[in-house]
Scaffold this motif. Sequence first.
Motif, PDB file in Angstrom:
ATOM      1  N   GLU A  18       0.866  -1.177   0.000  1.00  0.00           N
ATOM      2  CA  GLU A  18       0.000   0.000   0.000  1.00  0.00           C
ATOM      3  C   GLU A  18       0.902   1.226   0.000  1.00  0.00           C
ATOM      4  O   GLU A  18       1.835   1.314   0.779  1.00  0.00           O
ATOM      5  CB  GLU A  18      -0.893  -0.011   1.231  1.00  0.00           C
ATOM      6  N   LEU A  19       0.636   2.141  -0.918  1.00  0.00           N
ATOM      7  CA  LEU A  19       1.444   3.351  -1.022  1.00  0.00           C
ATOM      8  C   LEU A  19       0.788   4.440  -0.194  1.00  0.00           C
ATOM      9  O   LEU A  19      -0.403   4.710  -0.356  1.00  0.00           O
ATOM     10  CB  LEU A  19       1.550   3.780  -2.486  1.00  0.00           C
ATOM     11  N   LYS A  20       1.551   5.065   0.696  1.00  0.00           N
ATOM     12  CA  LYS A  20       1.002   6.109   1.558  1.00  0.00           C
ATOM     13  C   LYS A  20       1.812   7.388   1.380  1.00  0.00           C
ATOM     14  O   LYS A  20       3.038   7.353   1.370  1.00  0.00           O
ATOM     15  CB  LYS A  20       1.038   5.685   3.023  1.00  0.00           C
ATOM     16  N   PHE A  21       1.087   8.500   1.253  1.00  0.00           N
ATOM     17  CA  PHE A  21       1.696   9.808   1.082  1.00  0.00           C
ATOM     18  C   PHE A  21       0.882  10.820   1.880  1.00  0.00           C
ATOM     19  O   PHE A  21      -0.286  10.582   2.176  1.00  0.00           O
ATOM     20  CB  PHE A  21       1.701  10.234  -0.390  1.00  0.00           C
ATOM     21  N   VAL A  22       1.486  11.958   2.193  1.00  0.00           N
ATOM     22  CA  VAL A  22       0.776  13.039   2.860  1.00  0.00           C
ATOM     23  C   VAL A  22       0.844  14.261   1.952  1.00  0.00           C
ATOM     24  O   VAL A  22       1.918  14.609   1.450  1.00  0.00           O
ATOM     25  CB  VAL A  22       1.388  13.365   4.241  1.00  0.00           C
ATOM     26  N   HIS A  23      -0.328  14.872   1.715  1.00  0.00           N
ATOM     27  CA  HIS A  23      -0.430  16.068   0.876  1.00  0.00           C
ATOM     28  C   HIS A  23      -1.330  17.090   1.559  1.00  0.00           C
ATOM     29  O   HIS A  23      -2.263  16.718   2.273  1.00  0.00           O
ATOM     30  CB  HIS A  23      -1.025  15.723  -0.501  1.00  0.00           C
ATOM     31  N   ASN A  24      -1.057  18.348   1.307  1.00  0.00           N
ATOM     32  CA  ASN A  24      -1.910  19.418   1.812  1.00  0.00           C
ATOM     33  C   ASN A  24      -3.084  19.618   0.868  1.00  0.00           C
ATOM     34  O   ASN A  24      -2.897  19.686  -0.348  1.00  0.00           O
ATOM     35  CB  ASN A  24      -1.120  20.726   1.939  1.00  0.00           C
ATOM     36  N   ILE A  25      -4.285  19.677   1.446  1.00  0.00           N
ATOM     37  CA  ILE A  25      -5.491  19.975   0.674  1.00  0.00           C
ATOM     38  C   ILE A  25      -6.245  21.089   1.397  1.00  0.00           C
ATOM     39  O   ILE A  25      -6.008  21.326   2.583  1.00  0.00           O
ATOM     40  CB  ILE A  25      -6.387  18.732   0.461  1.00  0.00           C
ATOM     41  N   PRO A  26      -7.159  21.774   0.699  1.00  0.00           N
ATOM     42  CA  PRO A  26      -7.914  22.850   1.355  1.00  0.00           C
ATOM     43  C   PRO A  26      -8.636  22.355   2.617  1.00  0.00           C
ATOM     44  O   PRO A  26      -9.296  21.317   2.596  1.00  0.00           O
ATOM     45  CB  PRO A  26      -8.916  23.286   0.285  1.00  0.00           C
ATOM     46  N   SER A  27      -8.483  23.103   3.694  1.00  0.00           N
ATOM     47  CA  SER A  27      -9.092  22.727   4.976  1.00  0.00           C
ATOM     48  C   SER A  27     -10.604  22.596   4.891  1.00  0.00           C
ATOM     49  O   SER A  27     -11.204  21.803   5.608  1.00  0.00           O
ATOM     50  CB  SER A  27      -8.736  23.759   6.049  1.00  0.00           C
ATOM     51  N   GLY A  28     -11.237  23.368   4.004  1.00  0.00           N
ATOM     52  CA  GLY A  28     -12.689  23.326   3.867  1.00  0.00           C
ATOM     53  C   GLY A  28     -13.215  21.975   3.401  1.00  0.00           C
ATOM     54  O   GLY A  28     -14.395  21.668   3.573  1.00  0.00           O
ATOM     55  N   LEU A  29     -12.346  21.139   2.838  1.00  0.00           N
ATOM     56  CA  LEU A  29     -12.772  19.811   2.381  1.00  0.00           C
ATOM     57  C   LEU A  29     -12.809  18.808   3.527  1.00  0.00           C
ATOM     58  O   LEU A  29     -13.401  17.750   3.412  1.00  0.00           O
ATOM     59  CB  LEU A  29     -11.833  19.300   1.288  1.00  0.00           C
ATOM     60  N   VAL A  30     -12.175  19.145   4.633  1.00  0.00           N
ATOM     61  CA  VAL A  30     -12.065  18.237   5.774  1.00  0.00           C
ATOM     62  C   VAL A  30     -13.034  18.679   6.865  1.00  0.00           C
ATOM     63  O   VAL A  30     -12.793  19.668   7.548  1.00  0.00           O
ATOM     64  CB  VAL A  30     -10.622  18.228   6.327  1.00  0.00           C
ATOM     65  N   ASN A  31     -14.141  17.952   6.994  1.00  0.00           N
ATOM     66  CA  ASN A  31     -15.102  18.275   8.043  1.00  0.00           C
ATOM     67  C   ASN A  31     -16.072  17.119   8.239  1.00  0.00           C
ATOM     68  O   ASN A  31     -16.215  16.274   7.350  1.00  0.00           O
ATOM     69  CB  ASN A  31     -15.838  19.584   7.736  1.00  0.00           C
ATOM     70  N   PRO A  32     -16.728  17.067   9.399  1.00  0.00           N
ATOM     71  CA  PRO A  32     -17.644  15.959   9.688  1.00  0.00           C
ATOM     72  C   PRO A  32     -18.800  15.846   8.691  1.00  0.00           C
ATOM     73  O   PRO A  32     -19.403  14.794   8.560  1.00  0.00           O
ATOM     74  CB  PRO A  32     -18.173  16.278  11.088  1.00  0.00           C
ATOM     75  N   GLU A  33     -19.097  16.918   7.988  1.00  0.00           N
ATOM     76  CA  GLU A  33     -20.187  16.901   7.009  1.00  0.00           C
ATOM     77  C   GLU A  33     -19.701  16.551   5.603  1.00  0.00           C
ATOM     78  O   GLU A  33     -20.472  16.600   4.649  1.00  0.00           O
ATOM     79  CB  GLU A  33     -20.883  18.257   6.995  1.00  0.00           C
ATOM     80  N   ALA A  34     -18.437  16.195   5.445  1.00  0.00           N
ATOM     81  CA  ALA A  34     -17.864  15.936   4.118  1.00  0.00           C
ATOM     82  C   ALA A  34     -18.585  14.804   3.384  1.00  0.00           C
ATOM     83  O   ALA A  34     -18.754  14.859   2.175  1.00  0.00           O
ATOM     84  CB  ALA A  34     -16.377  15.635   4.227  1.00  0.00           C
ATOM     85  N   LEU A  35     -19.026  13.786   4.106  1.00  0.00           N
ATOM     86  CA  LEU A  35     -19.713  12.672   3.460  1.00  0.00           C
ATOM     87  C   LEU A  35     -21.002  13.150   2.800  1.00  0.00           C
ATOM     88  O   LEU A  35     -21.261  12.855   1.635  1.00  0.00           O
ATOM     89  CB  LEU A  35     -20.009  11.559   4.463  1.00  0.00           C
ATOM     90  N   ALA A  36     -21.794  13.933   3.515  1.00  0.00           N
ATOM     91  CA  ALA A  36     -23.032  14.479   2.953  1.00  0.00           C
ATOM     92  C   ALA A  36     -22.726  15.515   1.878  1.00  0.00           C
ATOM     93  O   ALA A  36     -23.429  15.611   0.869  1.00  0.00           O
ATOM     94  CB  ALA A  36     -23.893  15.092   4.048  1.00  0.00           C
ATOM     95  N   ALA A  37     -21.657  16.280   2.068  1.00  0.00           N
ATOM     96  CA  ALA A  37     -21.300  17.344   1.121  1.00  0.00           C
ATOM     97  C   ALA A  37     -20.892  16.796  -0.238  1.00  0.00           C
ATOM     98  O   ALA A  37     -20.959  17.500  -1.244  1.00  0.00           O
ATOM     99  CB  ALA A  37     -20.170  18.202   1.696  1.00  0.00           C
ATOM    100  N   GLN A  38     -20.497  15.525  -0.309  1.00  0.00           N
ATOM    101  CA  GLN A  38     -20.073  14.944  -1.586  1.00  0.00           C
ATOM    102  C   GLN A  38     -21.199  14.950  -2.615  1.00  0.00           C
ATOM    103  O   GLN A  38     -20.940  14.875  -3.808  1.00  0.00           O
ATOM    104  CB  GLN A  38     -19.550  13.529  -1.373  1.00  0.00           C
ATOM    105  N   ARG A  39     -22.429  15.059  -2.156  1.00  0.00           N
ATOM    106  CA  ARG A  39     -23.566  15.123  -3.085  1.00  0.00           C
ATOM    107  C   ARG A  39     -23.687  16.508  -3.715  1.00  0.00           C
ATOM    108  O   ARG A  39     -24.354  16.678  -4.718  1.00  0.00           O
ATOM    109  CB  ARG A  39     -24.847  14.762  -2.345  1.00  0.00           C
TER     110      ARG A  39
END
Length: 190
Positions: A18-39
């Motif tokens: 398994e290849l693992k890496f760490v990258h910076n992404i916009p903080s607004g994409l990381v939140n408890p509502e992200a699963l619902a927000a995918q719609r």
Amino acid sequence: MDTRPIRFEFQCLEGAEELKFVHNIPSGLVNPEALAAQRDGRYRSQFLTAIRPILKEHEAACRAASKGFCENCGQPSVGVLQTPMSWLHNAEDPFVAVLVNPVCGKRECESQMRENIEDMIAEATAEIQGQGASRPSAHVGNMSCRICGKTEGIMKCARCKSVAYCGKEHQRADWKVHKTSCVSNDGGGR
């Protein structure tokens, strides 16, 4: 723009590293509502815009880890499908899993792989919503016989559980091709 470091797990063939890496992404994409927000089309567009360069950056490493054979037909692969699954809603450990599937370039194989991936994602999503699961399931639903495409009475390969057949005859007919990628779930192989 405020960013946050997030782990990306590129999940290649079963039994492969398994290849693992760490990258910076916009903080607004990381939140408890992200699963619902995918719609929401806007959120989805932001997510894809943020991760496309990351997928591209690691494509060569994914190809190298995929053992060089189409996951659908066993022929030499010419590329990989990279399917991101967002776990950015997981407050304790947000990450992005990327399913990596080698393909030979034949339209039928790519289409079958995409269909299998969609089925797996739909099932994992249903489990999350129904049972509060925090990680994707390894179980893949709605599989079809790798030889004839039949969907009734299907049995998964007992060793790797990643392909299915309608009976022993088709399993034996496919063994020469399948044995190159067949590894047990405990990481062992033949």
